[in-house]
Scaffold this motif. Structure first.
Motif, PDB file in Angstrom:
ATOM      1  N   LYS A 241       0.749  -1.491   0.084  1.00 19.97           N
ATOM      2  CA  LYS A 241      -0.011  -0.062   0.000  1.00 19.97           C
ATOM      3  C   LYS A 241       0.969   1.122  -0.026  1.00 19.97           C
ATOM      4  CE  LYS A 241      -3.810  -2.223   2.439  1.00 19.97           C
ATOM      5  NZ  LYS A 241      -4.854  -2.377   3.510  1.00 19.97           N
ATOM      6  N   TYR A 242       0.528   2.138  -0.858  1.00 18.24           N
ATOM      7  CA  TYR A 242       1.194   3.452  -0.981  1.00 18.24           C
ATOM      8  C   TYR A 242       0.084   4.623  -0.800  1.00 18.24           C
ATOM      9  CZ  TYR A 242       4.294   0.148  -3.249  1.00 18.24           C
ATOM     10  OH  TYR A 242       5.115  -0.758  -3.511  1.00 18.24           O
ATOM     11  N   THR A 243       0.674   5.774  -0.118  1.00 17.71           N
ATOM     12  CA  THR A 243      -0.061   6.712  -0.014  1.00 17.71           C
ATOM     13  C   THR A 243       0.266   7.687  -1.364  1.00 17.71           C
ATOM     14  OG1 THR A 243       1.831   8.241   1.131  1.00 17.71           O
ATOM     15  CG2 THR A 243      -0.134   6.963   2.553  1.00 17.71           C
ATOM     16  N   ASP A 244      -0.577   8.798  -1.757  1.00 18.78           N
ATOM     17  CA  ASP A 244      -0.480   9.692  -2.751  1.00 18.78           C
ATOM     18  C   ASP A 244       1.124  10.214  -2.924  1.00 18.78           C
ATOM     19  OD1 ASP A 244      -1.136  10.989  -5.011  1.00 18.78           O
ATOM     20  OD2 ASP A 244      -1.634  12.852  -4.017  1.00 18.78           O
ATOM     21  N   GLY A 245       1.838  10.107  -4.122  1.00 21.32           N
ATOM     22  CA  GLY A 245       2.940  10.512  -4.565  1.00 21.32           C
ATOM     23  C   GLY A 245       4.176   9.737  -3.821  1.00 21.32           C
ATOM     24  N   THR A 246       3.870   8.715  -3.194  1.00 19.59           N
ATOM     25  CA  THR A 246       5.131   7.850  -2.698  1.00 19.59           C
ATOM     26  C   THR A 246       5.727   6.948  -3.732  1.00 19.59           C
ATOM     27  OG1 THR A 246       3.698   7.293  -0.580  1.00 19.59           O
ATOM     28  CG2 THR A 246       5.710   5.686  -1.211  1.00 19.59           C
ATOM     29  N   PRO A 247       6.984   7.226  -3.830  1.00 17.67           N
ATOM     30  CA  PRO A 247       7.842   6.357  -4.940  1.00 17.67           C
ATOM     31  C   PRO A 247       7.524   4.762  -4.814  1.00 17.67           C
ATOM     32  CG  PRO A 247       9.118   8.017  -3.926  1.00 17.67           C
ATOM     33  CD  PRO A 247       7.875   7.724  -2.986  1.00 17.67           C
TER      34      PRO A 247
ATOM     35  N   GLN B 210      -5.880  -0.832  -6.510  1.00 19.50           N
ATOM     36  CA  GLN B 210      -6.738   0.244  -6.309  1.00 19.50           C
ATOM     37  C   GLN B 210      -5.777   1.453  -6.535  1.00 19.50           C
ATOM     38  OE1 GLN B 210      -8.959   0.144  -2.601  1.00 19.50           O
ATOM     39  NE2 GLN B 210      -8.240   2.319  -2.091  1.00 19.50           N
ATOM     40  N   GLY B 211      -6.487   2.610  -6.850  1.00 20.72           N
ATOM     41  CA  GLY B 211      -5.659   3.903  -6.982  1.00 20.72           C
ATOM     42  C   GLY B 211      -4.981   3.781  -8.708  1.00 20.72           C
ATOM     43  N   ALA B 212      -3.912   4.348  -8.824  1.00 25.67           N
ATOM     44  CA  ALA B 212      -3.103   4.414  -9.886  1.00 25.67           C
ATOM     45  C   ALA B 212      -1.796   4.384  -9.696  1.00 25.67           C
ATOM     46  CB  ALA B 212      -3.766   5.388 -10.775  1.00 25.67           C
ATOM     47  N   LEU B 213      -0.845   3.917 -10.672  1.00 21.52           N
ATOM     48  CA  LEU B 213       0.673   3.956 -10.796  1.00 21.52           C
ATOM     49  C   LEU B 213       1.042   5.309 -11.973  1.00 21.52           C
ATOM     50  CD1 LEU B 213       2.315   0.517  -9.920  1.00 21.52           C
ATOM     51  CD2 LEU B 213       2.117   2.661  -8.705  1.00 21.52           C
ATOM     52  N   LYS B 214       1.717   6.235 -11.478  1.00 21.58           N
ATOM     53  CA  LYS B 214       2.261   7.087 -12.656  1.00 21.58           C
ATOM     54  C   LYS B 214       3.571   6.546 -13.143  1.00 21.58           C
ATOM     55  CE  LYS B 214       3.652  11.588 -11.730  1.00 21.58           C
ATOM     56  NZ  LYS B 214       3.515  12.926 -11.598  1.00 21.58           N
TER      57      LYS B 214
ATOM     58  N   ASP C 139      -4.028   7.535  -3.418  1.00 24.93           N
ATOM     59  CA  ASP C 139      -4.044   6.017  -2.367  1.00 24.93           C
ATOM     60  C   ASP C 139      -3.856   5.012  -3.129  1.00 24.93           C
ATOM     61  OD1 ASP C 139      -3.370   7.859  -0.357  1.00 24.93           O
ATOM     62  OD2 ASP C 139      -5.191   7.868   0.441  1.00 24.93           O
ATOM     63  N   THR C 140      -2.803   3.999  -3.358  1.00 23.75           N
ATOM     64  CA  THR C 140      -2.732   2.939  -4.091  1.00 23.75           C
ATOM     65  C   THR C 140      -2.383   1.720  -3.516  1.00 23.75           C
ATOM     66  OG1 THR C 140      -2.122   4.615  -5.780  1.00 23.75           O
ATOM     67  CG2 THR C 140      -1.663   2.272  -6.289  1.00 23.75           C
ATOM     68  N   GLU C 141      -3.096   0.635  -4.137  1.00 23.41           N
ATOM     69  CA  GLU C 141      -2.485  -0.740  -3.493  1.00 23.41           C
ATOM     70  C   GLU C 141      -2.143  -1.621  -4.773  1.00 23.41           C
ATOM     71  OE1 GLU C 141      -5.776  -2.513  -1.441  1.00 23.41           O
ATOM     72  OE2 GLU C 141      -5.715  -1.208   0.021  1.00 23.41           O
ATOM     73  N   CYS C 142      -1.215  -1.983  -4.491  1.00 19.03           N
ATOM     74  CA  CYS C 142      -0.673  -3.167  -5.695  1.00 19.03           C
ATOM     75  C   CYS C 142      -0.286  -4.625  -5.194  1.00 19.03           C
ATOM     76  CB  CYS C 142       0.885  -2.476  -6.310  1.00 19.03           C
ATOM     77  SG  CYS C 142       0.622  -0.921  -7.149  1.00 19.03           S
TER      78      CYS C 142
END
Length: 224
Positions: free
Chosen positions: A33-39, A55-59, A101-104
């Motif tokens: 799990k990553y918060t917004d903007g986390t590498p 969930q969320g997205a990856l840039k 906020d993203t999950e991978c």
């Protein structure tokens, strides 16, 4: 475990996995799990496997080290990144960070390589997937080198509209800065392009909502 199997089978090149193989991969995968903007990983880094967006997205982006950024893609749930490095053994050619906020699910490289060796159908799906990535990059190079910024913005609007065919309304989740980086432009140039497309009667923009007024004319304009 069951949720991991479902998410892994949403990946295009793993969708046809038999249940036993899907469960085998899911058993060794890790939910991160990553918060917004986390590498998530950095350009030039050795990464441990494939990151599947749940969930969320990856840039996904490249940088020249001097602050200039080119966004390669903004990956939505069901898509993934890192598969090239899994099979060529090299370092990451791009970086990735959480977009919201993203999950991978992280699928370990060794497990995926063994799966490709054991299952010819999976290996063939991966080859087709890589071919699709090459086509995407060729299209990106063409867009950046052969089209003006307003044409690129038109193409971007049409790309997003294509995710919901039949709808004239496009609502962007990304900022103008994010979208500008996707097409190799500044935020100011992106904003000017929106105004030009509106002046031409092709769209109506109250960003982040854009209404396409004449899709056929916009398609012709975007082709250049």
């Amino acid at each position: 475990m069951a949720q991991a199997v479902v998410n892994l089978r949403r990946i295009e090149y793993l969708a046809g996995l038999p249940a036993a193989e899907a469960e085998e991969l899911a058993a060794v995968s890790e939910l991160r799990k990553y918060t917004d903007g986390t590498p998530v990983f950095s350009q030039g880094e050795t990464i441990p496997g494939v990151f599947v967006v749940v969930q969320g997205a990856l840039k996904v982006f490249r940088t020249d080290g001097r602050g200039k950024v080119q966004v390669i893609d903004i990956l939505q749930p069901g898509t993934c990144v890192g598969e090239v490095q899994v099979f060529d053994g090299g370092v990451a050619a791009s970086g990735a960070e959480a977009h919201g906020d993203t999950e991978c699910w992280l699928v370990p490289a060794n497990a995926l390589r063994l799966m490709a060796v054991k299952n010819n159908a999976v290996a063939m799906c991966m080859i087709q997937h890589f071919a699709g990535k090459v086509r995407h990059l060729i299209s990106l190079v063409e867009t950046l080198s052969l089209h003006s910024v307003p044409e690129r913005v038109g193409q971007l609007i049409l790309e997003y509209q294509g995710r919901n065919p039949g709808r004239a309304l496009v609502e962007f989740k990304e900022t103008q800065e994010d979208l500008a980086q996707c097409i190799g432009a500044s935020r100011e140039a992106f904003s000017r392009a929106l105004r030009l497309l509106a002046d031409l009667g092709l769209i109506q923009s109250t960003f982040p909502v854009v209404r396409i007024l004449d899709i056929q004319k916009l398609q012709r304009y975007a082709r250049g």
